[in-house]
Motif scaffolding. Structure first.
Motif, PDB file in Angstrom:
ATOM      1  N   GLU A   1      41.962  38.567  38.667  1.00  0.00           N
ATOM      2  CA  GLU A   1      42.375  39.851  38.513  1.00  0.00           C
ATOM      3  C   GLU A   1      41.165  40.806  38.878  1.00  0.00           C
ATOM      4  O   GLU A   1      41.356  41.987  39.404  1.00  0.00           O
ATOM      5  CB  GLU A   1      42.895  40.236  37.258  1.00  0.00           C
ATOM      6  N   TYR A  56      41.290  42.365  42.431  1.00  0.00           N
ATOM      7  CA  TYR A  56      42.021  43.505  42.991  1.00  0.00           C
ATOM      8  C   TYR A  56      41.503  44.577  43.083  1.00  0.00           C
ATOM      9  O   TYR A  56      41.560  45.216  44.280  1.00  0.00           O
ATOM     10  CB  TYR A  56      43.295  43.318  41.902  1.00  0.00           C
ATOM     11  N   GLY A 112      49.953  44.196  44.636  1.00  0.00           N
ATOM     12  CA  GLY A 112      49.941  44.536  43.340  1.00  0.00           C
ATOM     13  C   GLY A 112      51.248  44.841  42.686  1.00  0.00           C
ATOM     14  O   GLY A 112      51.661  44.353  41.578  1.00  0.00           O
ATOM     15  N   ILE A 116      41.654  36.935  46.122  1.00  0.00           N
ATOM     16  CA  ILE A 116      43.026  37.517  46.222  1.00  0.00           C
ATOM     17  C   ILE A 116      44.253  36.399  46.810  1.00  0.00           C
ATOM     18  O   ILE A 116      45.211  36.011  46.077  1.00  0.00           O
ATOM     19  CB  ILE A 116      43.300  38.954  46.957  1.00  0.00           C
TER      20      ILE A 116
END
Length: 465
Positions: free
Chosen positions: A128, A131, A31, A91
């Motif tokens: 996203e 995440y 991240g 991811i």
């Protein structure tokens, strides 16, 4: 020396065997590097400058709308595939597309290549959701709050340091936008490599095998086994429908979700086009562009106001809608300031005020919605709210921005966005005044109902940001 090396290796092995520490560390570093983008605050000057030589009108009325339409098209499929594919592959795909994005920015030329870049970036933003969803599938429930704080912190630190470094490289070092994008490409390659180090989850939030369902005490459906069996899809559909009903069964939560979708649609538009507004007000040399510094300050302000929410004591069921109306009015004023001023510093101040106001209220809204929901319900609610927000944003883009619609100039666009927030403010001020008046003038039954529907009046300070 060898003994110290063995001890360090032994400590790292203990971390890897931990049920939550290893994936949290790896995902936090991912991240950080994925959001460490020193070139992002200078994207618009880079596109319309000599490096890509695309006109401001093409960027405003053609390129950026491509991202909006593509984001809407891929958001829903990606949300479902993320859970079905168990997060890690998504991811990895996000990391790959981030790298591809900056390869295109560095080396591709022409409007067609930049059009593909917008589609590519739509996949990045749509993925996203993986995440945070990933970490909830690999750590125990009692660690959710802690790991959420770590992951949000990693994203914030990465974004802030990246924006600050970009400003230093532009204003102090005098580095060209091309080389800043090349540095950005390097940091994203690190994030892409880290994505492969994540352990593979054993189950999703919705698509679960029967053994996991049995361990969680859920109803076990007897049928033919197999991960891709009809039973798995039927179970996932039943859980999705149950989560939907649970998420939107409360009138109070529906109001918070409505504000979330409406305000986020406007926020997306302002965030996407603010660099064009800055360039319109002061189309100056790179040494006098302070986009990176403003974004860094804005990120810190957002973190500060989000953290301050933990110290607020308020009857949200009574005053929440009124507060939403007030801060929507603040946002409207800030957007009007950005659209009407000819002073770049006033525009910067308006943007900081706007983003801090949005971050404060979206943090409260997220907690109000998540406070009484299971993680499955929260994931679905987040997906639905985001989809509605992108749908509204797409309508705004098609009508206001796109060449096939009105194709308005950037100043007129911001006046419309300010009017949009003013309408949101009026809606929630009227509704909030009615709710507060009913509480103080109505019967005790209304007060009891408000308490039942308030997800977090007394426990707001326990949330991590």
């Amino acid at each position: 020396m060898e003994q110290d090396t063995r001890m360090r290796m032994s400590y790292w092995e203990q971390i890897k065997r931990s049920s939550w520490a290893y994936p949290t560390i790896i995902l936090s570093f991912y991240g950080f590097f994925a959001n460490f983008r020193p070139a992002e605050p200078f994207l618009t000057p880079y596109l319309i400058g000599p490096y890509k030589n695309i006109s401001e009108e093409q960027v405003t009325n053609y390129l950026f709308p491509i991202w909006t339409y593509s984001y809407l098209a891929v958001l829903c499929p990606v949300f479902l595939l993320t859970d079905f594919l168990l997060y890690k592959p998504v991811i990895v795909v996000q990391g790959l597309f981030l790298v591809t994005n900056y390869v295109l920015l560095c080396f591709a030329q022409g409007l067609a290549a930049m059009t593909f870049l917008q589609i590519n970036y739509a996949v990045v933003t749509a993925t996203e959701v993986a995440y945070f969803s990933y970490i909830y599938s690999v750590v125990p429930v009692d660690q959710y709050q802690r790991v959420t704080g770590y992951l949000r912190g990693a994203m914030l630190v990465g974004f802030t340091l990246g924006a600050a470094l970009g400003q230093v490289l532009v204003s102090v070092v005098g580095l060209s936008y091309f080389y800043i994008n090349a540095i950005n490409l390097g940091t994203l390659c690190v994030a892409f490599a880290l994505s492969f180090c994540l352990p593979m989850p054993q189950h999703g939030l919705f698509f679960r095998d029967q053994s996991h369902s049995a361990q969680q005490g859920e109803t076990r459906i007897e049928a033919g086994g197999g991960w891709c069996s009809r039973t798995i899809f039927r179970q996932a559909g039943q859980l999705l429908w149950k989560s939907f009903r649970d998420s939107y069964s409360s009138r109070q939560l529906i109001y918070w979700a409505l504000w979330w979708a409406l305000a986020t649609a406007g926020y997306f538009q302002v965030f996407n086009y603010i660099q064009l507004m800055w360039n319109h007000i002061e189309p100056s040399s790179t040494s006098s562009v302070y986009n990176g510094g403003v974004e860094a300050i804005t990120a810190l302000m957002g973190a500060a106001v989000a953290f301050s929410v933990g110290h607020v004591r308020l009857r949200w069921a009574v005053w929440g809608e009124l507060v939403l109306g007030v801060f929507s009015a603040v946002s409207a004023g800030a957007v009007f300031l950005m659209g009407l001023t000819s002073n770049i510093w006033a525009c910067y101040a308006g943007y900081i005020t706007f983003k801090a106001s949005y971050m404060l209220m979206i943090t409260i809204a997220m907690f109000q919605i998540a406070g009484n929901l299971s993680i499955e319900c929260y994931a679905l609610t987040f997906g639905i709210n985001t989809f509605v927000a992108v749908l509204l944003q797409t309508l705004l883009t098609a009508i206001v921005v796109d060449d096939s619609g009105l194709g308005l100039d950037i100043v007129t666009q911001f006046i419309i966005y300010g009017s949009y927030y003013a309408a949101i403010s009026l809606l929630f001020l009227v509704r909030g005044a009615y709710t507060a008046g009913r509480h103080h003038c109505g019967t005790g039954q209304a007060s009891v109902q408000d308490q039942k529907e308030d997800p977090g009046a007394e426990v707001l300070s326990s949330v991590q940001f």
